[in-house]
Design a protein around this motif. Structure first.
Motif, PDB file in Angstrom:
ATOM      1  N   THR A 230      43.551 -14.733  17.957  1.00 23.86           N
ATOM      2  CA  THR A 230      44.525 -13.833  17.414  1.00 23.86           C
ATOM      3  C   THR A 230      43.784 -12.569  16.770  1.00 23.86           C
ATOM      4  O   THR A 230      44.191 -11.536  17.009  1.00 23.86           O
ATOM      5  CB  THR A 230      45.138 -14.545  16.209  1.00 23.86           C
ATOM      6  N   GLY A 231      42.452 -12.892  16.212  1.00 20.13           N
ATOM      7  CA  GLY A 231      41.628 -11.560  15.848  1.00 20.13           C
ATOM      8  C   GLY A 231      41.279 -10.686  16.986  1.00 20.13           C
ATOM      9  O   GLY A 231      41.357  -9.295  17.148  1.00 20.13           O
ATOM     10  N   VAL A 232      41.021 -11.246  18.049  1.00 23.33           N
ATOM     11  CA  VAL A 232      40.474 -10.509  19.367  1.00 23.33           C
ATOM     12  C   VAL A 232      41.930  -9.578  19.790  1.00 23.33           C
ATOM     13  O   VAL A 232      41.587  -8.508  20.199  1.00 23.33           O
ATOM     14  CB  VAL A 232      40.203 -11.534  20.413  1.00 23.33           C
ATOM     15  N   VAL A 233      43.035 -10.385  19.641  1.00 30.35           N
ATOM     16  CA  VAL A 233      44.153  -9.680  20.399  1.00 30.35           C
ATOM     17  C   VAL A 233      44.461  -8.565  19.418  1.00 30.35           C
ATOM     18  O   VAL A 233      44.870  -7.333  19.708  1.00 30.35           O
ATOM     19  CB  VAL A 233      45.336 -10.438  20.422  1.00 30.35           C
ATOM     20  N   ILE A 234      44.419  -8.655  17.888  1.00 32.76           N
ATOM     21  CA  ILE A 234      44.771  -7.576  16.902  1.00 32.76           C
ATOM     22  C   ILE A 234      43.662  -6.501  17.315  1.00 32.76           C
ATOM     23  O   ILE A 234      44.063  -5.116  17.268  1.00 32.76           O
ATOM     24  CB  ILE A 234      44.587  -8.157  15.600  1.00 32.76           C
ATOM     25  N   GLY A 235      42.374  -6.641  17.249  1.00 30.95           N
ATOM     26  CA  GLY A 235      41.413  -5.528  17.804  1.00 30.95           C
ATOM     27  C   GLY A 235      41.742  -4.563  18.765  1.00 30.95           C
ATOM     28  O   GLY A 235      41.413  -3.789  18.911  1.00 30.95           O
TER      29      GLY A 235
ATOM     30  N   GLY B  59      44.534  -4.186  20.263  1.00 30.78           N
ATOM     31  CA  GLY B  59      45.521  -3.372  20.336  1.00 30.78           C
ATOM     32  C   GLY B  59      45.197  -2.301  19.538  1.00 30.78           C
ATOM     33  O   GLY B  59      45.444  -1.152  19.780  1.00 30.78           O
ATOM     34  N   ILE B  60      44.586  -2.488  18.358  1.00 27.75           N
ATOM     35  CA  ILE B  60      44.243  -1.435  17.644  1.00 27.75           C
ATOM     36  C   ILE B  60      43.165  -0.404  18.354  1.00 27.75           C
ATOM     37  O   ILE B  60      43.587   0.771  18.242  1.00 27.75           O
ATOM     38  CB  ILE B  60      43.515  -1.707  16.389  1.00 27.75           C
ATOM     39  N   GLY B  61      42.181  -1.020  18.832  1.00 31.71           N
ATOM     40  CA  GLY B  61      41.087  -0.143  19.610  1.00 31.71           C
ATOM     41  C   GLY B  61      41.699   0.513  20.604  1.00 31.71           C
ATOM     42  O   GLY B  61      41.630   1.787  21.137  1.00 31.71           O
ATOM     43  N   ALA B  62      42.872  -0.200  21.499  1.00 32.82           N
ATOM     44  CA  ALA B  62      43.551   0.502  22.757  1.00 32.82           C
ATOM     45  C   ALA B  62      44.349   1.894  22.267  1.00 32.82           C
ATOM     46  O   ALA B  62      44.122   2.822  22.831  1.00 32.82           O
ATOM     47  CB  ALA B  62      44.310  -0.400  23.500  1.00 32.82           C
ATOM     48  N   ILE B  63      44.933   1.691  21.183  1.00 30.35           N
ATOM     49  CA  ILE B  63      45.738   2.816  20.530  1.00 30.35           C
ATOM     50  C   ILE B  63      45.013   3.842  20.225  1.00 30.35           C
ATOM     51  O   ILE B  63      45.330   4.947  20.209  1.00 30.35           O
ATOM     52  CB  ILE B  63      46.699   2.218  19.444  1.00 30.35           C
ATOM     53  N   VAL B  64      43.879   3.505  19.210  1.00 30.75           N
ATOM     54  CA  VAL B  64      43.008   4.747  18.913  1.00 30.75           C
ATOM     55  C   VAL B  64      42.221   5.374  20.074  1.00 30.75           C
ATOM     56  O   VAL B  64      42.276   6.628  20.159  1.00 30.75           O
ATOM     57  CB  VAL B  64      41.846   4.083  18.021  1.00 30.75           C
TER      58      VAL B  64
ATOM     59  N   PRO C  85      29.682   4.341  28.090  1.00 22.01           N
ATOM     60  CA  PRO C  85      31.173   4.245  28.149  1.00 22.01           C
ATOM     61  C   PRO C  85      31.638   4.374  26.702  1.00 22.01           C
ATOM     62  O   PRO C  85      31.753   3.382  25.944  1.00 22.01           O
ATOM     63  CB  PRO C  85      31.137   2.816  28.728  1.00 22.01           C
ATOM     64  N   VAL C  86      31.935   5.317  26.224  1.00 23.52           N
ATOM     65  CA  VAL C  86      32.304   5.599  24.505  1.00 23.52           C
ATOM     66  C   VAL C  86      33.432   4.937  24.391  1.00 23.52           C
ATOM     67  O   VAL C  86      33.585   4.039  23.406  1.00 23.52           O
ATOM     68  CB  VAL C  86      32.462   7.150  24.268  1.00 23.52           C
ATOM     69  N   ASP C  87      34.371   4.885  25.350  1.00 23.58           N
ATOM     70  CA  ASP C  87      35.950   4.095  25.065  1.00 23.58           C
ATOM     71  C   ASP C  87      35.644   2.677  25.170  1.00 23.58           C
ATOM     72  O   ASP C  87      36.242   2.161  24.052  1.00 23.58           O
ATOM     73  CB  ASP C  87      36.778   4.613  26.229  1.00 23.58           C
ATOM     74  N   ARG C  88      34.960   2.442  25.863  1.00 27.55           N
ATOM     75  CA  ARG C  88      34.686   0.757  25.959  1.00 27.55           C
ATOM     76  C   ARG C  88      34.022   0.328  24.593  1.00 27.55           C
ATOM     77  O   ARG C  88      34.086  -0.845  24.011  1.00 27.55           O
ATOM     78  CB  ARG C  88      33.864   0.228  27.269  1.00 27.55           C
ATOM     79  N   ILE C  89      32.939   0.972  24.315  1.00 25.63           N
ATOM     80  CA  ILE C  89      32.254   0.975  22.973  1.00 25.63           C
ATOM     81  C   ILE C  89      33.264   0.846  21.770  1.00 25.63           C
ATOM     82  O   ILE C  89      32.969  -0.112  20.819  1.00 25.63           O
ATOM     83  CB  ILE C  89      31.054   1.874  22.468  1.00 25.63           C
ATOM     84  N   LYS C  90      33.997   1.682  21.662  1.00 26.94           N
ATOM     85  CA  LYS C  90      34.765   1.887  20.412  1.00 26.94           C
ATOM     86  C   LYS C  90      35.964   0.592  20.414  1.00 26.94           C
ATOM     87  O   LYS C  90      36.241   0.077  19.476  1.00 26.94           O
ATOM     88  CB  LYS C  90      35.627   3.082  20.529  1.00 26.94           C
ATOM     89  N   ILE C  91      36.415   0.444  21.610  1.00 30.12           N
ATOM     90  CA  ILE C  91      37.315  -0.792  21.586  1.00 30.12           C
ATOM     91  C   ILE C  91      36.601  -2.149  21.338  1.00 30.12           C
ATOM     92  O   ILE C  91      37.272  -2.945  20.495  1.00 30.12           O
ATOM     93  CB  ILE C  91      37.942  -0.908  22.958  1.00 30.12           C
TER      94      ILE C  91
ATOM     95  N   PHE D  91      36.237  -2.471  17.542  1.00 26.70           N
ATOM     96  CA  PHE D  91      37.310  -2.810  16.802  1.00 26.70           C
ATOM     97  C   PHE D  91      37.687  -4.349  16.996  1.00 26.70           C
ATOM     98  O   PHE D  91      38.197  -5.037  16.216  1.00 26.70           O
ATOM     99  CB  PHE D  91      38.645  -2.051  17.268  1.00 26.70           C
ATOM    100  N   VAL D  92      37.480  -4.879  18.175  1.00 19.67           N
ATOM    101  CA  VAL D  92      37.395  -5.897  18.605  1.00 19.67           C
ATOM    102  C   VAL D  92      36.575  -7.174  17.685  1.00 19.67           C
ATOM    103  O   VAL D  92      37.151  -7.947  16.992  1.00 19.67           O
ATOM    104  CB  VAL D  92      37.461  -6.532  20.073  1.00 19.67           C
ATOM    105  N   LEU D  93      35.339  -6.763  17.460  1.00 18.76           N
ATOM    106  CA  LEU D  93      34.562  -7.434  16.749  1.00 18.76           C
ATOM    107  C   LEU D  93      34.869  -7.352  15.228  1.00 18.76           C
ATOM    108  O   LEU D  93      34.607  -8.463  14.546  1.00 18.76           O
ATOM    109  CB  LEU D  93      32.999  -6.849  16.765  1.00 18.76           C
ATOM    110  N   CYS D  94      35.288  -6.246  14.825  1.00 18.42           N
ATOM    111  CA  CYS D  94      35.852  -6.034  13.690  1.00 18.42           C
ATOM    112  C   CYS D  94      36.665  -7.161  12.986  1.00 18.42           C
ATOM    113  O   CYS D  94      36.850  -7.848  12.066  1.00 18.42           O
ATOM    114  CB  CYS D  94      36.171  -4.707  13.278  1.00 18.42           C
TER     115      CYS D  94
END
Length: 413
Positions: free
Chosen positions: A123-128, A130-135, A299-305, A308-311
């Motif tokens: 559940t935490g992974v999915v939330i992260g 979603g947030i990372g993809a939108i950002v 790969p900046v986008d992948r690093i950012k997402i 957020f997933v780890l967070c």
């Protein structure tokens, strides 16, 4: 008589005075690291110890460790995002939602603890994600996205718990995380493994620097660092292994809380990831300059997402620990001051709000400072309002130190 010529001469060992001078120079240039948080931790502990001697008893020390555990774990996850110069305002309620999922699956559905924990983490992974993809993909600022998630996840938690139901947790394995202790003998075994591993890493690092011809630290300095870690950890294990129950015949309390080796394991894991992997180096690079990192092929986008997933995943772990400590989950789990305290812990520990600077240890040190403030002021009889004021002042002071040190580290300052 022949002489043997080596490809690389051994690096000259820097004298102790030179190392001290270099450390002072780094501090004066603005790179203070964990020094402010360590000083704050020592000063606060001494003050509370003098004011209330019970502060330094075995029982209260064990309580301090469990009291700050959930905040420390959530702060570890936030450090990944803060290193990028981003923010996640939803981490608190992410922990609450994941804890609610865990409680429902354990209590209402009768799932085994390992399956419930796995779904909670997912559940935490999915939330992260979603947030990372939108950002990243849509370009909405992380402040706005996570503020929206902060509000939405409160509603999700209420829905999961039928608009306010308190769900008790009865699974012994989950409850043991924050309420049971490691057997004293196992505690000493963990101590030996920790000190031995730390010694191996320190001397391997020293040997590698010397092999590469870099100016290395002296062996006595490394030995002193190892001795300091061994002494502090040894005292902690010795104190926690002592009997702290008022009625040991009925309920013996010996050994470090189980949550302590969990925190140590997470600290070692994420420290290794940040310091010894390409992913960790990319995190720091993106936090330092997004454009420079992109031009370097990162790969900046992948690093950012991923950050957020780890967070969010670490927030799920924090929610699990909080649920274990409270023996239940309610709509306030992960709410109130959890987020602000976790962000404050990371910043107080030394992580920069501007990105590119921070360590995983900052989360643990900062959480310790926050826990000491709450615990010590509670023992002295201060109200919750006073605790918030003092914690807010300490956070503001830490942020000010961060801003000033960053300004001094800029060229021409």
């Amino acid at each position: 008589m022949s002489t043997v010529v080596t490809d690389k001469a051994a690096a000259p060992a820097a004298p102790v005075t030179e190392l001290v001078t270099g450390y002072v120079a780094r501090i004066r240039s603005g790179n203070m690291g964990a020094l402010p948080s360590v000083i704050a931790l020592v000063v606060l502990s001494v003050v509370f110890w003098i004011a209330r001697p019970v502060f330094m008893t075995q029982g209260n020390i064990a309580n301090l460790l469990t009291q700050g555990a959930a905040i420390a774990v959530i702060a570890m996850g936030l450090i990944f995002v803060l290193l990028l110069g981003e923010i996640d305002l939803s981490a608190g309620f992410t922990s609450g939602v994941c804890a609610a999922v865990l409680a429902v699956l354990l209590t209402d559905k009768g799932w085994p603890w390992y399956a419930a924990v796995l779904v909670s983490l997912l559940t935490g992974v999915v939330i992260g994600l979603g947030i990372g993809a939108i950002v990243v993909k849509i370009g909405v600022p992380s402040f706005v996205v996570t503020l929206a998630a902060f509000l939405a996840l409160q509603g999700v938690a209420l829905k999961i718990m039928d608009n306010g139901r308190n769900i008790s947790i009865h699974d012994e394995t989950i409850l043991a995380i924050a309420n049971k202790n490691v057997p004293p003998l196992l505690g000493w075994v963990m101590y030996l493994v920790l000190v031995g591993g730390f010694s191996f890493v320190q001397y391997r690092k020293l040997r590698a620097r010397n092999t590469l011809g870099l100016t290395g630290e002296t062996a006595p300095v490394v030995a002193l660092r190892i001795a300091a870690v061994a002494l502090v950890a040894g005292i902690a294990v010795l104190v926690l292994n002592d009997e702290r129950s008022r009625n040991p015949e009925v309920n013996s309390l010996r050994g470090m809380p189980i949550v302590v080796p969990i925190i140590i394991a997470l600290l070692l894991l994420w420290t290794f990831v940040l310091n010894r992997t390409s992913f960790g180096r990319h995190i720091y690079a993106v936090g330092g300059s997004v454009e420079a990192a992109r031009r370097a092929g990162i790969p900046v986008d992948r690093i950012k997402i991923s950050a957020f997933v780890l967070c969010s995943t670490m927030a799920a772990v924090g929610g699990l620990i909080a649920a274990s400590r409270a023996n239940s989950v309610d709509p306030n789990t992960g709410g109130s001051d959890v987020l602000l305290t976790a962000v404050g812990a990371a910043v107080i520990g030394g992580t920069s709000l501007f990105g590119g600077r921070g360590r995983m240890l900052d989360a643990v040190l900062g959480a310790a400072v926050v826990a000491v403030i709450n615990n010590g002021m509670g023992l002295m009889g201060y109200s919750a309002g006073t605790k918030f004021v003092v914690t807010g002042f300490v956070l503001l002071l830490a942020a000010g130190v961060d801003a000033l040190s960053r300004r001094r580290s800029l060229p021409g300052s």
